[in-house]
Design a protein around this motif. Sequence first.
Motif, mmCIF file in Angstrom:
data_model
loop_
_atom_site.group_PDB
_atom_site.id
_atom_site.type_symbol
_atom_site.label_atom_id
_atom_site.label_comp_id
_atom_site.label_asym_id
_atom_site.label_seq_id
_atom_site.Cartn_x
_atom_site.Cartn_y
_atom_site.Cartn_z
ATOM 1 N N PRO A 249 0.768 -1.026 -0.027
ATOM 2 C CA PRO A 249 0.062 -0.119 0.028
ATOM 3 C C PRO A 249 0.838 1.445 0.082
ATOM 4 C CG PRO A 249 -0.032 -1.027 2.132
ATOM 5 C CD PRO A 249 0.598 -1.846 1.224
ATOM 6 N N GLY A 250 2.021 1.105 0.732
ATOM 7 C CA GLY A 250 2.797 2.526 0.598
ATOM 8 C C GLY A 250 3.322 2.695 -0.813
ATOM 9 N N GLU A 251 3.664 1.762 -1.851
ATOM 10 C CA GLU A 251 4.128 2.088 -2.800
ATOM 11 C C GLU A 251 3.198 2.830 -3.898
ATOM 12 O OE1 GLU A 251 6.126 -0.364 -6.719
ATOM 13 O OE2 GLU A 251 5.026 -1.433 -5.221
ATOM 14 N N LEU A 252 1.956 2.509 -3.658
ATOM 15 C CA LEU A 252 0.734 3.232 -4.538
ATOM 16 C C LEU A 252 0.847 4.583 -3.858
ATOM 17 C CD1 LEU A 252 -1.434 3.320 -6.752
ATOM 18 C CD2 LEU A 252 -2.870 2.477 -4.882
ATOM 19 N N GLU A 253 0.973 4.894 -2.860
ATOM 20 C CA GLU A 253 0.848 6.357 -2.170
ATOM 21 C C GLU A 253 2.128 7.216 -2.453
ATOM 22 O OE1 GLU A 253 0.562 5.960 1.886
ATOM 23 O OE2 GLU A 253 -1.460 4.884 1.905
ATOM 24 N N TRP A 254 3.255 6.353 -2.509
ATOM 25 C CA TRP A 254 4.498 7.045 -3.164
ATOM 26 C C TRP A 254 4.506 7.503 -4.550
ATOM 27 C CZ3 TRP A 254 8.175 6.264 -6.522
ATOM 28 C CH2 TRP A 254 9.512 6.995 -6.538
ATOM 29 N N LEU A 255 3.763 6.577 -5.498
ATOM 30 C CA LEU A 255 3.740 6.891 -6.913
ATOM 31 C C LEU A 255 2.865 7.856 -6.896
ATOM 32 C CD1 LEU A 255 3.985 3.194 -8.292
ATOM 33 C CD2 LEU A 255 5.638 4.807 -8.451
ATOM 34 N N ARG A 256 1.826 7.827 -6.511
ATOM 35 C CA ARG A 256 0.828 9.157 -6.721
ATOM 36 C C ARG A 256 1.467 10.450 -6.353
ATOM 37 N NH1 ARG A 256 -4.515 6.065 -4.281
ATOM 38 N NH2 ARG A 256 -5.237 5.281 -6.377
ATOM 39 N N ALA A 257 2.224 10.482 -5.220
ATOM 40 C CA ALA A 257 3.159 11.640 -4.820
ATOM 41 C C ALA A 257 3.954 12.127 -5.748
ATOM 42 C CB ALA A 257 3.366 11.496 -3.287
ATOM 43 N N GLU A 258 4.476 11.048 -6.402
ATOM 44 C CA GLU A 258 5.777 11.292 -7.093
ATOM 45 C C GLU A 258 5.168 11.710 -8.587
ATOM 46 O OE1 GLU A 258 9.745 11.182 -8.720
ATOM 47 O OE2 GLU A 258 8.780 11.520 -6.804
ATOM 48 N N ASN A 259 4.071 11.441 -9.002
ATOM 49 C CA ASN A 259 3.328 11.688 -10.140
ATOM 50 C C ASN A 259 2.917 13.079 -9.970
ATOM 51 O OD1 ASN A 259 2.226 11.555 -12.648
ATOM 52 N ND2 ASN A 259 0.309 10.788 -11.860
ATOM 53 N N LEU A 260 2.451 13.522 -8.783
ATOM 54 C CA LEU A 260 1.820 14.999 -8.630
ATOM 55 C C LEU A 260 3.010 15.933 -8.604
ATOM 56 C CD1 LEU A 260 -0.479 16.956 -7.686
ATOM 57 C CD2 LEU A 260 -0.014 16.157 -5.322
ATOM 58 N N ARG A 261 4.328 15.545 -8.010
ATOM 59 C CA ARG A 261 5.490 16.156 -8.051
ATOM 60 C C ARG A 261 5.939 16.499 -9.204
ATOM 61 N NH1 ARG A 261 10.718 16.093 -8.051
ATOM 62 N NH2 ARG A 261 10.898 13.802 -8.427
ATOM 63 N N LEU A 262 6.082 15.404 -10.207
ATOM 64 C CA LEU A 262 6.451 15.385 -11.393
ATOM 65 C C LEU A 262 5.629 16.290 -12.331
ATOM 66 C CD1 LEU A 262 7.995 12.088 -11.846
ATOM 67 C CD2 LEU A 262 9.274 14.056 -11.821
ATOM 68 N N SER A 263 4.221 16.245 -12.329
ATOM 69 C CA SER A 263 3.371 17.009 -12.905
ATOM 70 C C SER A 263 3.357 18.586 -12.799
ATOM 71 C CB SER A 263 1.757 16.704 -12.548
ATOM 72 O OG SER A 263 1.631 15.465 -13.125
ATOM 73 N N ALA A 264 3.877 18.918 -11.334
ATOM 74 C CA ALA A 264 3.989 20.390 -10.950
ATOM 75 C C ALA A 264 5.227 20.882 -11.588
ATOM 76 C CB ALA A 264 4.041 20.318 -9.537
ATOM 77 N N LYS A 265 6.070 20.085 -11.593
ATOM 78 C CA LYS A 265 7.440 20.326 -12.257
ATOM 79 C C LYS A 265 7.615 20.707 -13.559
ATOM 80 C CE LYS A 265 12.528 19.180 -11.964
ATOM 81 N NZ LYS A 265 13.320 18.070 -11.608
ATOM 82 N N VAL A 266 6.806 20.017 -14.493
ATOM 83 C CA VAL A 266 6.538 20.164 -15.892
ATOM 84 C C VAL A 266 5.743 21.398 -16.131
ATOM 85 C CG1 VAL A 266 5.251 19.104 -17.802
ATOM 86 C CG2 VAL A 266 6.890 17.819 -16.415
ATOM 87 N N ALA A 267 4.769 21.673 -15.383
ATOM 88 C CA ALA A 267 3.814 22.872 -15.579
ATOM 89 C C ALA A 267 4.727 24.285 -15.178
ATOM 90 C CB ALA A 267 2.679 22.799 -14.381
ATOM 91 N N CYS A 268 5.764 24.089 -14.092
ATOM 92 C CA CYS A 268 6.466 25.200 -13.892
ATOM 93 C C CYS A 268 7.682 25.169 -15.008
ATOM 94 C CB CYS A 268 7.030 25.075 -12.766
ATOM 95 S SG CYS A 268 8.173 26.294 -12.003
ATOM 96 N N LEU A 269 8.047 24.479 -15.529
ATOM 97 C CA LEU A 269 9.045 24.444 -16.585
ATOM 98 C C LEU A 269 8.299 25.146 -17.840
ATOM 99 C CD1 LEU A 269 11.101 21.352 -16.036
ATOM 100 C CD2 LEU A 269 11.789 23.669 -15.789
ATOM 101 N N GLU A 270 7.085 24.822 -18.107
ATOM 102 C CA GLU A 270 6.373 25.039 -19.275
ATOM 103 C C GLU A 270 5.844 26.619 -19.369
ATOM 104 O OE1 GLU A 270 3.065 22.479 -19.770
ATOM 105 O OE2 GLU A 270 4.323 20.813 -20.666
ATOM 106 N N ASN A 271 5.576 27.178 -18.111
ATOM 107 C CA ASN A 271 5.053 28.312 -17.646
ATOM 108 C C ASN A 271 6.270 29.177 -17.518
ATOM 109 O OD1 ASN A 271 2.591 27.615 -18.475
ATOM 110 N ND2 ASN A 271 2.044 27.001 -16.172
ATOM 111 N N CYS A 272 7.183 28.741 -17.001
ATOM 112 C CA CYS A 272 8.334 29.890 -16.374
ATOM 113 C C CYS A 272 9.319 29.984 -17.340
ATOM 114 C CB CYS A 272 8.836 29.454 -14.936
ATOM 115 S SG CYS A 272 7.685 29.131 -13.828
ATOM 116 N N GLY A 273 9.425 29.434 -18.512
ATOM 117 C CA GLY A 273 10.481 29.391 -19.541
ATOM 118 C C GLY A 273 10.646 30.749 -20.150
ATOM 119 N N PRO A 274 11.688 31.056 -21.122
ATOM 120 C CA PRO A 274 11.944 32.423 -21.443
ATOM 121 C C PRO A 274 10.930 32.758 -22.462
ATOM 122 C CG PRO A 274 13.684 30.778 -21.996
ATOM 123 C CD PRO A 274 12.553 30.156 -21.433
#
Length: 80
Positions: A55-80
Motif C-alpha cells: 500500500p505504501g508504494e501506490l501512495e508514493w507513486l501518486r505523490a511522485e506523479n503529482l510532484r513531477l506534474s507540478a515540475k513540468v507545469a512550472c517549466l512550461e510556464n516559467c520558460g523564456p
Amino acid sequence: MNKPDRRSFAFEFKLEVVARYVGGEATALELARDHGLRPRRKGRPPAAAAERSGPGELEWLRAENLRLSAKVACLENCGP
C-alpha cells in the motif's frame, strides 16, 4: 557458494540422463522421479509481486506523479 540443500551431479551422470531423454527412453517427469529430482517452476514466484507492491508504494507513486506534474507545469510556464 552452494546452498546446503542442493545436490551436485557428475557430468557423466547428466550426460546419461540427457541421452535417455533424447533417445525417448523416458520422459522428463519419469527421469525426475527415478532420480529424486523436483521440477523447477519457471518465472517469478507468485509472492514476489505481492511483496513489491504494498500500500505504501501506490501512495508514493501518486505523490511522485503529482510532484513531477507540478515540475513540468512550472517549466512550461516559467520558460523564456
